[in-house]
Design an enzyme around this catalytic site. Structure first.
Site, PDB file in Angstrom:
ATOM      1  N   ARG A 292       0.616  -1.130   0.169  1.00  8.68           N
ATOM      2  CA  ARG A 292      -0.145  -0.017  -0.116  1.00  8.68           C
ATOM      3  C   ARG A 292       0.919   1.079  -0.066  1.00  8.68           C
ATOM      4  NH1 ARG A 292      -5.045   0.031   2.240  1.00  8.68           N
ATOM      5  NH2 ARG A 292      -4.679  -1.791   3.609  1.00  8.68           N
ATOM      6  N   CYS A 359     -26.700  -3.125  -7.275  1.00  8.46           N
ATOM      7  CA  CYS A 359     -28.090  -3.337  -6.490  1.00  8.46           C
ATOM      8  C   CYS A 359     -27.409  -3.910  -5.092  1.00  8.46           C
ATOM      9  CB  CYS A 359     -28.847  -4.333  -7.233  1.00  8.46           C
ATOM     10  SG  CYS A 359     -29.442  -3.353  -8.454  1.00  8.46           S
TER      11      CYS A 359
END
Length: 437
Positions: A292, A359
């Site tokens: 990271r 959704c």
């Protein structure tokens, strides 16, 4: 590729400094992002090569004077162009699967500069790693140690391995990315590791001569790192006193980055100094596994506003990017700065729940976020997306994977083309070839 549309300032030497005027990292400030989005479509991942180089060079400089090697955590961002860039800077790889091993090798990273971590290596993955001459395994269980012995013996080779100890240190990070506590699945206790070293003659085809740890990800304080390093150092000295030669100490990764205002990320020099102090007198090789820290702030997602929706209690900003493109906010409740570009940046502010079209209620990038008012078609940048962004992507809701581009100087290159619907569906077929079970 078309005409170049990027120009970089000399301020790139400052790395990921934010430009207070527009909210973008320095590496993206003078990029014509609207032109790039128009040309390559959205959602679109954009990585800044100079920013990645700056980070790896800063870490290498901080570690100068130590016999240390950088092993980039491929899981953070496994794009081949990013891996090649890091290989050119002298970084090796920390991998956790056979697929990541293949990615690293294809990017030009030498097998000897690869360490294989992970709690569940398959026999096929172990065999592949041995066949290519991998530098080192980080072993996480007795079952894995036995498997490596069996497979190495069958091939007539010697596997080089480190024991991943679990120092039982609270990394003070999100529960889902904490890896160094006793209840986590990673590593073994110091007591178990001690027993392995005392009985290492049982595994004659495994050269057990290293230690490894990794306590978690997105660490914003070095205090847990210092505590874990102290326990690692004490164990190394105990093993050395007992006659066990330790050739490698891998201190893991996990350095955090600034995702939001007020967060202070660790400095590479402070991190290196903590390693120097804890491992003073160690004569072997020291490995670090940043992921990271090297790439997160060097990546953004460009996405367009589909529509603004006024609910009964909330105001929603619906983007064409979704949780399948960038999962971190949904999975970890992670914060990513969101910056409207172009005309939207000058409008009055509004408070939005920023969501995608998938959704799922969890398809949310931000809640109650104050932003300049946006309209359909506006371009928005989601920052800090260079790590655990595209690498965690999926095709949920039958949404093809987005494109990725790398920018460098006055040029850019598409480093993963946008997946087509046909490509997404290519592995599927009708149930016409029936066979007996």
């Amino acid at each position: 590729m078309g005409a170049a549309i990027f120009f970089w300032s000399n301020a790139l030497d400052q790395g990921f400094t934010r430009d207070d005027h527009c909210g973008l990292p320095e590496a993206f400030r003078q990029a014509d992002l609207p032109a790039l989005a128009a040309r390559e479509g959205t959602p679109l991942y954009v990585y800044a090569a100079p920013a990645i180089r700056q980070r790896v060079r800063a870490l290498r400089e901080a570690l100068s004077g130590l016999d240390a090697g950088i092993r980039y955590a491929v899981k953070a961002n496994g794009n081949g162009a990013v891996l090649r860039l890091l290989a050119e800077e002298g970084a090796g790889a920390d991998i956790v699967s056979g697929g990541e091993l293949e990615r690293a090798l294809r990017a030009g990273i030498a097998a000897a500069d690869i360490v294989f971590s992970g709690v569940g290596k398959s026999d096929a993955e172990i065999a592949l790693a041995l066949d290519v001459g991998i530098g080192r395994f980080n072993i996480e269980s007795r079952a894995e140690l036995d498997a490596i012995q069996r497979i190495a013996a069958a091939r007539g080779v010697t596997a080089v391995a480190s024991v991943r100890i679990n120092p039982d240190v609270d990394a003070m990070t999100h529960a889902k990315i904490s890896t160094g506590k006793a209840e986590n699945k990673f590593g073994v206790s110091i007591a178990e590791a001690r027993a392995w070293f005392d009985a290492k003659a049982q595994w004659p085809d495994v050269r057990l001569d290293g230690l490894h740890m990794h306590i978690g990800s997105q660490l914003l304080s070095l205090d847990p790192v210092r505590e874990a390093l102290a326990r690692m150092a004490a164990f190394w000295k105990e093993l050395a006193a007992a006659g066990h030669a330790i050739a490698s100490i891998d201190v893991g990764g996990g350095l955090g980055v600034r995702y939001r205002e007020g967060e202070q990320a660790p400095d590479a020099r402070e991190y290196a100094d903590a390693i120097r102090q804890a491992l003073a007198g160690f004569g072997g090789r020291i490995l670090v596994e940043p992921g990271r820290w090297l790439v997160a702030e060097a990546g953004i997602v460009l996405t367009r506003v589909l529509l603004e929706k006024h609910g009964q209690a909330r105001r929603f900003l619906v983007l064409d990017a979704a949780m399948n493109d960038l999962l971190r906010p949904s999975l970890y409740d992670a914060w990513h700065d969101i910056v409207p570009l172009g005309a939207a940046a000058a409008r009055e502010s509004a408070t939005y729940d920023v969501v995608g079209p998938v959704c799922e209620t969890g398809d949310t990038f931000a809640t109650a976020r104050e932003l300049p008012r946006c309209e359909a078609g506006d371009l928005v940048a989601i920052l800090g997306a260079g790590a655990y962004g595209a690498s965690m992507g999926s095709t949920y809701n039958s949404r093809p994977l987005p494109a990725e581009v790398l920018v460098d100087g006055d040029r850019y290159a598409v480093v993963r083309r946008r997946q087509s619907l046909d490509e997404m569906l290519s592995g599927e077929q009708p149930a016409s070839d029936w066979r007996r079970t």
